[in-house]
Design a protein around this motif. Structure first.
Motif, PDB file in Angstrom:
ATOM      1  N   GLU A 279       0.648  -1.558   0.377  1.00  0.00           N
ATOM      2  CA  GLU A 279      -0.480   0.028   0.516  1.00  0.00           C
ATOM      3  C   GLU A 279       1.285   0.923  -0.213  1.00  0.00           C
ATOM      4  O   GLU A 279       1.977   1.735   0.752  1.00  0.00           O
ATOM      5  CB  GLU A 279      -0.705   0.034   1.120  1.00  0.00           C
ATOM      6  CG  GLU A 279      -1.754  -1.223   1.162  1.00  0.00           C
ATOM      7  CD  GLU A 279      -2.744  -1.302   2.927  1.00  0.00           C
ATOM      8  OE1 GLU A 279      -3.653  -0.805   2.781  1.00  0.00           O
ATOM      9  OE2 GLU A 279      -1.945  -1.562   3.370  1.00  0.00           O
ATOM     10  N   LEU A 280       0.837   2.035  -0.568  1.00  0.00           N
ATOM     11  CA  LEU A 280       1.911   3.579  -0.375  1.00  0.00           C
ATOM     12  C   LEU A 280       0.272   4.475  -1.413  1.00  0.00           C
ATOM     13  O   LEU A 280      -0.355   4.187  -1.692  1.00  0.00           O
ATOM     14  CB  LEU A 280       2.251   3.067  -2.104  1.00  0.00           C
ATOM     15  CG  LEU A 280       1.745   2.942  -3.643  1.00  0.00           C
ATOM     16  CD1 LEU A 280       3.203   3.192  -4.760  1.00  0.00           C
ATOM     17  CD2 LEU A 280       2.060   0.991  -3.700  1.00  0.00           C
ATOM     18  N   ALA A 281       0.825   5.854  -0.872  1.00  0.00           N
ATOM     19  CA  ALA A 281       0.650   7.162  -1.257  1.00  0.00           C
ATOM     20  C   ALA A 281       1.487   8.153  -0.999  1.00  0.00           C
ATOM     21  O   ALA A 281       2.371   8.174  -0.510  1.00  0.00           O
ATOM     22  CB  ALA A 281      -0.436   7.105   0.547  1.00  0.00           C
ATOM     23  N   ILE A 282       0.446   9.079  -1.330  1.00  0.00           N
ATOM     24  CA  ILE A 282       1.617  10.811  -1.276  1.00  0.00           C
ATOM     25  C   ILE A 282       0.847  11.318  -1.179  1.00  0.00           C
ATOM     26  O   ILE A 282      -0.975  11.522  -1.982  1.00  0.00           O
ATOM     27  CB  ILE A 282       2.780  10.617  -3.179  1.00  0.00           C
ATOM     28  CG1 ILE A 282       3.272   9.543  -3.215  1.00  0.00           C
ATOM     29  CG2 ILE A 282       2.781  12.071  -3.302  1.00  0.00           C
ATOM     30  CD1 ILE A 282       3.952   9.483  -5.094  1.00  0.00           C
ATOM     31  N   GLU A 283       1.153  12.296  -0.863  1.00  0.00           N
ATOM     32  CA  GLU A 283       0.138  13.733  -0.331  1.00  0.00           C
ATOM     33  C   GLU A 283      -0.758  14.802  -0.943  1.00  0.00           C
ATOM     34  O   GLU A 283       0.254  15.321  -2.304  1.00  0.00           O
ATOM     35  CB  GLU A 283       1.235  14.618   0.604  1.00  0.00           C
ATOM     36  CG  GLU A 283       0.730  15.886   0.954  1.00  0.00           C
ATOM     37  CD  GLU A 283       1.527  16.942   2.089  1.00  0.00           C
ATOM     38  OE1 GLU A 283       0.651  17.672   1.980  1.00  0.00           O
ATOM     39  OE2 GLU A 283       2.439  16.707   2.220  1.00  0.00           O
ATOM     40  N   GLY A 284      -2.350  14.711  -1.225  1.00  0.00           N
ATOM     41  CA  GLY A 284      -2.694  14.961  -2.457  1.00  0.00           C
ATOM     42  C   GLY A 284      -3.032  14.224  -3.298  1.00  0.00           C
ATOM     43  O   GLY A 284      -3.522  14.958  -4.481  1.00  0.00           O
ATOM     44  N   LEU A 285      -1.921  13.684  -3.448  1.00  0.00           N
ATOM     45  CA  LEU A 285      -2.467  12.390  -4.920  1.00  0.00           C
ATOM     46  C   LEU A 285      -3.177  11.390  -4.671  1.00  0.00           C
ATOM     47  O   LEU A 285      -3.662  10.113  -5.803  1.00  0.00           O
ATOM     48  CB  LEU A 285      -1.100  12.190  -5.848  1.00  0.00           C
ATOM     49  CG  LEU A 285      -0.012  13.406  -5.909  1.00  0.00           C
ATOM     50  CD1 LEU A 285       0.947  13.077  -6.349  1.00  0.00           C
ATOM     51  CD2 LEU A 285      -0.602  14.248  -6.697  1.00  0.00           C
ATOM     52  N   GLY A 286      -3.546  10.537  -3.727  1.00  0.00           N
ATOM     53  CA  GLY A 286      -4.774   9.217  -3.090  1.00  0.00           C
ATOM     54  C   GLY A 286      -3.027   8.350  -2.410  1.00  0.00           C
ATOM     55  O   GLY A 286      -2.380   8.738  -2.098  1.00  0.00           O
ATOM     56  N   SER A 287      -4.136   7.297  -2.935  1.00  0.00           N
ATOM     57  CA  SER A 287      -3.143   5.610  -2.873  1.00  0.00           C
ATOM     58  C   SER A 287      -3.046   4.887  -3.361  1.00  0.00           C
ATOM     59  O   SER A 287      -4.280   4.993  -4.128  1.00  0.00           O
ATOM     60  CB  SER A 287      -3.273   5.438  -1.221  1.00  0.00           C
ATOM     61  OG  SER A 287      -5.157   5.271  -1.537  1.00  0.00           O
ATOM     62  N   GLN A 288      -3.017   3.254  -3.873  1.00  0.00           N
ATOM     63  CA  GLN A 288      -2.294   2.368  -3.902  1.00  0.00           C
ATOM     64  C   GLN A 288      -2.593   1.870  -3.157  1.00  0.00           C
ATOM     65  O   GLN A 288      -2.372   1.437  -2.382  1.00  0.00           O
ATOM     66  CB  GLN A 288      -1.289   2.688  -5.783  1.00  0.00           C
ATOM     67  CG  GLN A 288      -1.741   3.638  -5.767  1.00  0.00           C
ATOM     68  CD  GLN A 288       0.143   3.408  -6.866  1.00  0.00           C
ATOM     69  OE1 GLN A 288       0.615   2.058  -6.449  1.00  0.00           O
ATOM     70  NE2 GLN A 288       0.215   3.919  -8.193  1.00  0.00           N
ATOM     71  N   ARG A 289      -2.738   0.336  -3.750  1.00  0.00           N
ATOM     72  CA  ARG A 289      -3.094  -1.224  -2.957  1.00  0.00           C
ATOM     73  C   ARG A 289      -2.791  -1.640  -3.843  1.00  0.00           C
ATOM     74  O   ARG A 289      -3.642  -2.347  -4.987  1.00  0.00           O
ATOM     75  CB  ARG A 289      -4.121  -1.160  -1.840  1.00  0.00           C
ATOM     76  CG  ARG A 289      -4.100  -2.264  -1.106  1.00  0.00           C
ATOM     77  CD  ARG A 289      -4.926  -2.706  -0.917  1.00  0.00           C
ATOM     78  NE  ARG A 289      -5.395  -3.643   0.399  1.00  0.00           N
ATOM     79  CZ  ARG A 289      -5.485  -4.758   0.357  1.00  0.00           C
ATOM     80  NH1 ARG A 289      -6.056  -5.140  -0.869  1.00  0.00           N
ATOM     81  NH2 ARG A 289      -5.688  -5.972   1.226  1.00  0.00           N
ATOM     82  N   GLN A 290      -1.465  -3.050  -3.488  1.00  0.00           N
ATOM     83  CA  GLN A 290      -1.897  -4.083  -4.888  1.00  0.00           C
ATOM     84  C   GLN A 290      -1.373  -5.263  -4.156  1.00  0.00           C
ATOM     85  O   GLN A 290      -1.072  -5.351  -2.860  1.00  0.00           O
ATOM     86  CB  GLN A 290      -0.050  -3.672  -5.967  1.00  0.00           C
ATOM     87  CG  GLN A 290      -0.352  -2.739  -7.180  1.00  0.00           C
ATOM     88  CD  GLN A 290       0.706  -0.578  -6.506  1.00  0.00           C
ATOM     89  OE1 GLN A 290       1.319  -1.395  -5.750  1.00  0.00           O
ATOM     90  NE2 GLN A 290       0.070  -0.295  -6.703  1.00  0.00           N
ATOM     91  N   THR A 291      -1.552  -6.291  -4.558  1.00  0.00           N
ATOM     92  CA  THR A 291      -1.577  -7.719  -3.829  1.00  0.00           C
ATOM     93  C   THR A 291      -0.823  -8.379  -5.149  1.00  0.00           C
ATOM     94  O   THR A 291      -0.607  -8.190  -6.295  1.00  0.00           O
ATOM     95  CB  THR A 291      -2.412  -8.849  -3.838  1.00  0.00           C
ATOM     96  OG1 THR A 291      -3.414  -8.222  -3.626  1.00  0.00           O
ATOM     97  CG2 THR A 291      -2.344  -9.689  -3.345  1.00  0.00           C
ATOM     98  N   PHE A 292       0.822  -9.061  -4.860  1.00  0.00           N
ATOM     99  CA  PHE A 292       2.215  -9.300  -5.854  1.00  0.00           C
ATOM    100  C   PHE A 292       1.638 -10.748  -5.951  1.00  0.00           C
ATOM    101  O   PHE A 292       1.464 -11.686  -5.266  1.00  0.00           O
ATOM    102  CB  PHE A 292       3.104  -9.197  -5.249  1.00  0.00           C
ATOM    103  CG  PHE A 292       4.100  -7.863  -5.406  1.00  0.00           C
ATOM    104  CD1 PHE A 292       5.033  -7.736  -6.466  1.00  0.00           C
ATOM    105  CD2 PHE A 292       3.003  -6.398  -4.901  1.00  0.00           C
ATOM    106  CE1 PHE A 292       5.143  -6.240  -6.476  1.00  0.00           C
ATOM    107  CE2 PHE A 292       3.052  -5.533  -5.328  1.00  0.00           C
ATOM    108  CZ  PHE A 292       4.463  -5.326  -5.607  1.00  0.00           C
TER     109      PHE A 292
END
Length: 318
Positions: A279-292
């Motif tokens: 799970e990753l995020a950048i301020e003001g740009l939203g977030s992601q979530r991936q399963t490998f």
């Protein structure tokens, strides 16, 4: 404004979020599945703003169509918001990341490229290549070019050419990248190795691109917690530098490097395995979530009709 794509893979629709309302962008983009060079080159961002102001873009019925953390990912898939031209990447661009990998601060930006076909949606599965033992993560600020840039005379000129920003996970296979000789490309261009999005956020939404927090966790454990203030070469400097060697066109994507905390630099090097969740995020740009996921074994191609006929004749004696 925040542009995003929603829908099943290959059949996404474009939308834009502004002022708390989400609008269907298809009156301006037709059946395009992502923001394209043509859209940006022909004033698409300004046209979208005017269409919202004059009421000519229909509002979507439910805000859940927007890719927020509360979104039902399984029910409302997000695609990558941009169909990039070139994907240019900057290596070792954070002081703490250079330190954790025992690398010296580079005197000039380190440049490599990723193929556009590495791009997937921000919540899509990522495939661990067959025989990989060193698949790694990298949260990165992605910069989307909005106007053609050649030989920029200053970082300020380069910054003026930006359409907006997005999140990239610059997934990397470190054995392929470092231990197999040649350039880094072998470790950077595996299938699904550039999740992007959820948004393309227009440049005017970001007050200071050199003051954004970046975070990434693996299976709930925080691994990266950095800031773009730690970049060795700032965004404007990177773009101006790149424009000396190649022309940057609308829709090109520049991944600007990652802070410390990658598996390669951690004790025990905890590289990604099947089932790991990033799970990753950048301020003001939203977030992601991936399963490998482990990449499936390749399917053997069906024999050509001529070969099949020859085999049949040989087996039957005809």
């Amino acid at each position: 404004m925040k542009f995003f794509a929603h829908g099943s893979a290959g059949a996404e629709s474009l939308a834009v979020e502004a002022g708390g309302t989400t609008y269907d962008l298809s009156p301006l983009t037709g059946d395009a599945h992502a923001v394209t060079r043509d859209f940006l080159e022909n004033g698409g961002i300004a046209r979208a703003a005017r269409a919202i102001a004059d009421g000519s873009l229909p509002a979507l019925d439910t805000p859940v169509d927007a890719p927020t953390p509360q979104n039902r990912v399984e029910e409302a898939r997000c695609g990558a918001p941009l169909a990039p031209g070139k994907i240019l990447c900057i290596g070792l661009n954070y002081r703490d990341h250079a330190a954790e990998t025992n690398a010296e601060i580079p005197p000039e930006p380190i440049v490599f490229m990723k193929a556009p076909d590495t791009v997937v949606g921000p919540y899509d599965d990522v495939l661990i290549p067959r025989d990989s033992v060193k698949t790694d993560w990298e949260v990165e600020l992605g910069v989307v070019i909005g106007s053609t840039l050649r030989c920029a005379s200053s970082p300020e000129e380069a910054l003026a050419a930006i359409a907006g920003y997005t999140i990239s996970n610059d997934v990397s296979e470190r054995e392929f990248q470092i231990e197999r000789g040649g350039t880094w490309d072998k470790g950077k261009n595996c299938e699904t190795f550039n999740p992007m999005g959820p948004y393309l956020v227009t440049a005017d939404e970001i007050a200071d691109v050199q003051d954004l927090s970046l975070t990434l966790s693996v299976n709930g454990q925080v691994r990266q917690d950095g800031t773009t203030a730690d970049q060795i070469f700032g965004v404007g400097e990177v773009l101006a530098y790149l424009s000396r060697f190649m022309t940057l066109y609308p829709g090109d994507l520049v991944n600007t490097g990652t802070p410390a905390g990658v598996a390669m630099g951690l004790p025990g090097q905890p590289y990604l395995r099947d089932g790991d969740v990033v799970e990753l995020a950048i301020e003001g740009l939203g977030s992601q979530r991936q399963t490998f996921r482990d990449a499936p074994a390749p399917t053997a191609p069906a024999p050509a009709s001529g070969a099949a006929s020859a085999t049949t004749e040989k087996e039957t004696g005809r």
